[in-house]
Design a protein around this motif. Structure first.
Motif, PDB file in Angstrom:
ATOM      1  N   ASP A  78       3.081 -16.877  40.247  1.00 29.43           N
ATOM      2  CA  ASP A  78       3.588 -15.575  39.813  1.00 29.43           C
ATOM      3  C   ASP A  78       3.901 -15.549  38.323  1.00 29.43           C
ATOM      4  OD1 ASP A  78       3.373 -14.945  42.409  1.00 29.43           O
ATOM      5  OD2 ASP A  78       5.479 -14.399  42.741  1.00 29.43           O
ATOM      6  N   ASN A  79       4.094 -16.721  37.751  1.00 29.96           N
ATOM      7  CA  ASN A  79       4.474 -16.786  36.335  1.00 29.96           C
ATOM      8  C   ASN A  79       3.379 -17.362  35.461  1.00 29.96           C
ATOM      9  OD1 ASN A  79       7.278 -15.811  36.425  1.00 29.96           O
ATOM     10  ND2 ASN A  79       7.578 -17.585  37.750  1.00 29.96           N
ATOM     11  N   GLU A  80       2.154 -17.446  36.002  1.00 27.80           N
ATOM     12  CA  GLU A  80       1.110 -18.168  35.268  1.00 27.80           C
ATOM     13  C   GLU A  80       0.832 -17.568  33.893  1.00 27.80           C
ATOM     14  OE1 GLU A  80      -2.171 -18.199  37.971  1.00 27.80           O
ATOM     15  OE2 GLU A  80      -2.655 -16.092  37.654  1.00 27.80           O
ATOM     16  N   ARG A  81       0.958 -16.246  33.766  1.00 31.40           N
ATOM     17  CA  ARG A  81       0.662 -15.642  32.457  1.00 31.40           C
ATOM     18  C   ARG A  81       1.764 -15.910  31.439  1.00 31.40           C
ATOM     19  NH1 ARG A  81      -3.788 -11.092  33.165  1.00 31.40           N
ATOM     20  NH2 ARG A  81      -4.546 -11.863  35.154  1.00 31.40           N
ATOM     21  N   ASP A  82       2.962 -16.197  31.920  1.00 30.73           N
ATOM     22  CA  ASP A  82       4.032 -16.586  30.988  1.00 30.73           C
ATOM     23  C   ASP A  82       3.881 -18.049  30.558  1.00 30.73           C
ATOM     24  OD1 ASP A  82       5.174 -14.113  31.172  1.00 30.73           O
ATOM     25  OD2 ASP A  82       6.518 -14.684  32.824  1.00 30.73           O
ATOM     26  N   ILE A  83       3.359 -18.854  31.466  1.00 30.04           N
ATOM     27  CA  ILE A  83       3.314 -20.291  31.195  1.00 30.04           C
ATOM     28  C   ILE A  83       2.053 -20.664  30.417  1.00 30.04           C
ATOM     29  CG2 ILE A  83       3.299 -22.590  32.241  1.00 30.04           C
ATOM     30  CD1 ILE A  83       4.668 -21.264  34.724  1.00 30.04           C
ATOM     31  N   ALA A  84       0.907 -20.143  30.846  1.00 26.46           N
ATOM     32  CA  ALA A  84      -0.369 -20.577  30.269  1.00 26.46           C
ATOM     33  C   ALA A  84      -0.465 -20.202  28.803  1.00 26.46           C
ATOM     34  CB  ALA A  84      -1.522 -19.976  31.049  1.00 26.46           C
ATOM     35  N   GLU A  85      -1.130 -21.066  28.039  1.00 24.31           N
ATOM     36  CA  GLU A  85      -1.326 -20.810  26.610  1.00 24.31           C
ATOM     37  C   GLU A  85      -2.752 -21.160  26.240  1.00 24.31           C
ATOM     38  OE1 GLU A  85       1.505 -22.697  24.064  1.00 24.31           O
ATOM     39  OE2 GLU A  85       3.156 -22.289  25.440  1.00 24.31           O
ATOM     40  N   TYR A  86      -3.251 -20.520  25.189  1.00 22.06           N
ATOM     41  CA  TYR A  86      -4.607 -20.824  24.747  1.00 22.06           C
ATOM     42  C   TYR A  86      -4.741 -20.508  23.278  1.00 22.06           C
ATOM     43  CZ  TYR A  86      -4.723 -15.824  25.754  1.00 22.06           C
ATOM     44  OH  TYR A  86      -4.403 -14.498  25.818  1.00 22.06           O
ATOM     45  N   GLU A  87      -5.814 -20.991  22.683  1.00 21.23           N
ATOM     46  CA  GLU A  87      -6.128 -20.691  21.290  1.00 21.23           C
ATOM     47  C   GLU A  87      -7.565 -20.201  21.253  1.00 21.23           C
ATOM     48  OE1 GLU A  87      -6.234 -24.110  18.648  1.00 21.23           O
ATOM     49  OE2 GLU A  87      -7.355 -22.902  17.208  1.00 21.23           O
ATOM     50  N   GLU A  88      -7.820 -19.162  20.459  1.00 20.80           N
ATOM     51  CA  GLU A  88      -9.182 -18.674  20.306  1.00 20.80           C
ATOM     52  C   GLU A  88      -9.607 -18.853  18.854  1.00 20.80           C
ATOM     53  OE1 GLU A  88      -8.059 -15.012  23.184  1.00 20.80           O
ATOM     54  OE2 GLU A  88      -9.499 -14.591  21.594  1.00 20.80           O
ATOM     55  N   PHE A  89     -10.862 -19.159  18.663  1.00 23.51           N
ATOM     56  CA  PHE A  89     -11.370 -19.295  17.297  1.00 23.51           C
ATOM     57  C   PHE A  89     -12.751 -18.647  17.252  1.00 23.51           C
ATOM     58  CE2 PHE A  89     -13.726 -21.940  14.142  1.00 23.51           C
ATOM     59  CZ  PHE A  89     -13.025 -21.542  13.015  1.00 23.51           C
ATOM     60  N   MET A  90     -12.859 -17.522  16.573  1.00 29.94           N
ATOM     61  CA  MET A  90     -14.120 -16.781  16.425  1.00 29.94           C
ATOM     62  C   MET A  90     -14.737 -16.468  17.787  1.00 29.94           C
ATOM     63  SD  MET A  90     -15.814 -18.655  13.173  1.00 29.94           S
ATOM     64  CE  MET A  90     -15.434 -18.014  11.555  1.00 29.94           C
ATOM     65  N   ALA A  91     -13.889 -16.126  18.745  1.00 26.94           N
ATOM     66  CA  ALA A  91     -14.392 -15.949  20.105  1.00 26.94           C
ATOM     67  C   ALA A  91     -14.716 -14.492  20.433  1.00 26.94           C
ATOM     68  CB  ALA A  91     -13.384 -16.503  21.109  1.00 26.94           C
TER      69      ALA A  91
END
Lengths: 387, 315
Positions: free
Chosen positions: A268-281
């Motif tokens: 239920d909290n996955e969007r609060d916990i998960a993190e990511y980085e984008e580069f020219m995506a």
């Protein structure tokens, strides 16, 4: 020891040149870790070594155990007792810890495990890099539970994510893994320690009810508050399926509620916990998914591809679990293909394939022992780039 | 294999060859060479994860001229149990071949993580020889303290400083744990007394021939790198360990304890401590109490052994 005395002995805010493993130690101490139990294993040894010097300086206890099973169990004991605690290990030791990780999930005991991956399987390549534990982290213990795993790709992130791991573990009452690798662990790089007031530190949520009304595993909450030993609250901790009081039960409905809650508190909290980085995506026709040390090579490969006019981007999950699949789906909705680069024979590749349905997903299977160079990855880009 | 009185009686043929990458002054190779020679007939070596394992099998080379199996860290004795059982089955089913099983493990793999597996194998009574080479810390991973690290020794995870004077706890008495299993034969061996070591291996070989296992040897293995001493001092340290009564050389043969090297006039323990960097801090006045504790331990341990040796059998 007073708080001022302890603060004086923590790593001062500033700029440092540090090894990844050492940065993890200093991060842990700033996050409030005061107990470390460990067992020697390459390439995570520097964490235990530095902890054995640093913890007594801040009023903590370092203890070496007879094996990894003892280490993780002591961490769970200390955590239940009321102290932020952690251990560090590598693949084989992490395998030995799996039963305890299931126990931690079942008893909702927070703990931090820094896992510095080496080449496997088995004793494998103790001094060489590998990223083959992505699946073990999630599925290592039996039964249904959810876990959080961070994926640092620099000594700075070893520092930051160790602090985050403590916060997540104590916020959600789950074991949290910092899934590093040999190269990141041994890499020396710039590490910035921000002013303490800018560092978020989460403490355990204590019960507000009176001891008479307190239920240690109350379904009233998604994440029940956690008492500290000696505060007068009665607790009963067991790895058996249990009811809200903590007492063992085989009642189907009670167990259903328990296991559902164990899974839901992360899902239920996955969007609060998960993190990511984008580069020219954003406009990419080919998105590379890569993490840890390989993401650094991948970033260079992306730059090289862009300079040659190929629309390539990078998506770097900073958490393996929960996996930030929703963002990857958004990025691939326009038909962009995906290439997964990781030092294993295709573990995160499976996760990506599970979520990306509309376009091609390629993988670059790599055996442990070396990190691919940007040129290696660029060659693969040319091979799979949609034309 | 016959007993010897002089070292030149040892056969020259090697089953453990040179070219490995164990450090100069390491105590392990002389013991392994001797074990493979003194235990005659066919043999299989089981090696726990340790210095010996990594340093003798660097691809594409090997020092081993005998069948050799490495396993994980915590289970050498269990692997040996399986091999021995397989041998028994094959002997029962058809004309299988009898061979001897020798296990080598370090102190970490024996005192700590491998103790459960060792205890199980000793209790089940498999016919094999287990040799624990004890260099008193996890040398392979970078000198971390182990259950075999002696009181006061500085390691990377028991650093000597203002808070602790090196390792605050005593060394675990491994021989006592083994003897509690009432194994037919257990002994301590030391590189400074090679004829004694040879003769114990030869005796072990005879017991293995008669299916009188399990047998356990506790070997004092000097480590100049981990103990921070000159590589030329390995045998000197080993001899001083015995001569200060810190490391008694004895055997337990079906319950009968015999002290093989009698030390009538022990040397002061300071002579042993001062040649090793890991103990150097103990000679400072503020750590006098630790040395006193060490002295009391040595005395009580020695006196206890003497008393046990007077008994006919402790089993």
């Amino acid at each position: 020891m007073s708080k001022v005395e302890i603060d004086n002995r923590l790593l001062k805010p500033g700029v440092y040149f540090m090894r990844g493993n050492d940065a993890s130690v200093e991060g842990a101490l700033i996050a409030g870790c005061r107990f470390f139990a460990g067992y020697p294993i390459t390439p995570s040894n520097e964490i235990a070594t530095l902890m054995s010097r640093r913890l007594p300086q801040v009023g903590g206890i370092y203890m070496q155990f007879e094996d990894e099973i003892g280490s993780i169990m002591a961490v769970l004991g200390a955590s239940n007792g009321g102290v932020k605690s952690m251990t560090a290990t590598s693949g084989p030791g992490f395998s030995l810890m799996q039963e305890a990780i299931g126990l931690a999930a079942m008893t909702e005991t927070p703990a931090v495990i820094v896992e510095v991956q080496r080449g496997g399987p088995s004793t494998g390549l103790p001094t060489q890099v590998g990223q083959g534990d992505v699946m073990q982290v999630k599925w290592g213990s039996h039964g249904d539970y959810e876990i959080v795993a961070y994926l640092p790709n620099s000594p700075q992130e070893m520092f930051d994510m160790t602090i985050k791991a403590f916060n997540t573990a104590w916020r959600y009452r789950v074991p949290v893994v910092v899934l590093s690798d040999q190269m990141i662990g041994h890499m020396r790089e710039k590490v910035v320690v921000p002013p303490y007031e800018e560092i978020e530190i989460v403490e355990r949520r204590r019960p507000e009810e009176s001891p008479e009304e307190f239920l240690p595993f109350s379904n009233k909450y998604l994440i029940p508050p956690m008492a500290v030993a000696g505060e007068g609250y009665r607790i009963h901790v067991t790895g058996l399926a249990h009811n809200e009081k903590g007492y063992p039960t085989t009642d189907y409905e009670t167990v259903r509620k328990l296991v559902t809650r164990l899974v839901r508190k992360i899902r239920d909290n996955e969007r609060d916990i998960a993190e990511y980085e984008e580069f020219m995506a954003d406009d990419a026709k080919l998105i590379i998914v890569s993490f840890g040390i390989t993401s650094r090579s991948a970033k260079k490969a992306v730059r090289d591809a862009r300079s040659k006019g190929l629309k390539v981007g990078l998506f770097r999950p900073k958490t393996a679990w929960p996996f930030p699949y929703w963002r990857l789906q958004e990025l691939t909705n326009n038909g962009a293909d995906v290439l997964v680069v990781e030092i294993n024979m295709g573990q995160m590749y499976r996760v990506v394939r599970e979520h990306v349905r509309s376009s091609e997903v390629y993988n670059m299977p790599l055996t442990p022992g070396a990190c691919p160079s940007p040129e290696d990855i660029y060659k693969k880009i040319e091979e799979v780039y949609p034309r | 294999m016959s007993r010897i009185r002089r070292l030149n009686e040892i056969p020259r043929e090697e089953l453990f060859t040179s070219g490995h990458s164990l450090c100069a002054g390491c105590g392990i190779p002389p013991m392994v060479k001797m074990a493979l020679k003194a235990i005659d007939g066919d043999k299989v070596v089981v090696n726990a994860t340790c210095c010996l394992e990594v340093a003798t099998t660097l691809y594409p080379h090997t020092s081993w001229l005998v069948p050799w199996v490495h396993n994980a860290f915590e289970n050498a004795a269990a692997t040996a149990s399986g091999i021995e059982s397989a041998m028994k089955v094959l002997l029962r089913k058809r004309d299988g071949k009898k061979y001897k099983i020798i296990v080598f493990g370090g102190d970490g793999g024996t005192f700590d993580i491998g103790l459960q597996s060792l205890s199980g194998a000793l209790e089940r009574g498999h016919n094999f020889l287990y040799v624990c080479y004890d260099n008193e810390a996890y040398m392979n991973t970078g000198i971390q303290r182990s259950g075999g690290t002696p009181l006061g020794a500085a390691t990377t995870t028991s650093p000597a400083g203002r808070v602790i004077p090196g390792k605050p706890e005593n060394k675990k008495n491994l021989m006592d744990i083994v003897i509690a299993h009432r194994v037919p034969y257990a002994a301590t061996i030391n590189p400074a007394y090679p004829t004694d070591m040879w003769n114990k291996f030869a005796k072990a070989s005879e017991f293995l021939d008669k299916n009188e296992g399990p047998i356990f040897f506790h070997y004092y293995s000097p480590c100049p790198v981990g103990w921070r001493m000159d590589t030329s001092l390995s045998i000197e340290a080993a001899r001083l360990a015995v001569q200060t009564r810190l490391w008694p050389v004895y055997e337990v043969d079906h319950g009968k304890i015999v002290i093989n090297i009698r030390v009538n006039k022990p040397k002061p323990i300071e002579e042993y401590l001062k040649i090793q960097g890991r103990f150097r801090h103990l000679l400072k006045p503020e750590n006098k109490e630790v040395v006193e504790r060490l002295k009391r331990y040595i005395e009580s341990n020695w006196n206890r052994l003497l008393k046990l040796a007077e008994l006919g059998s402790i089993y």
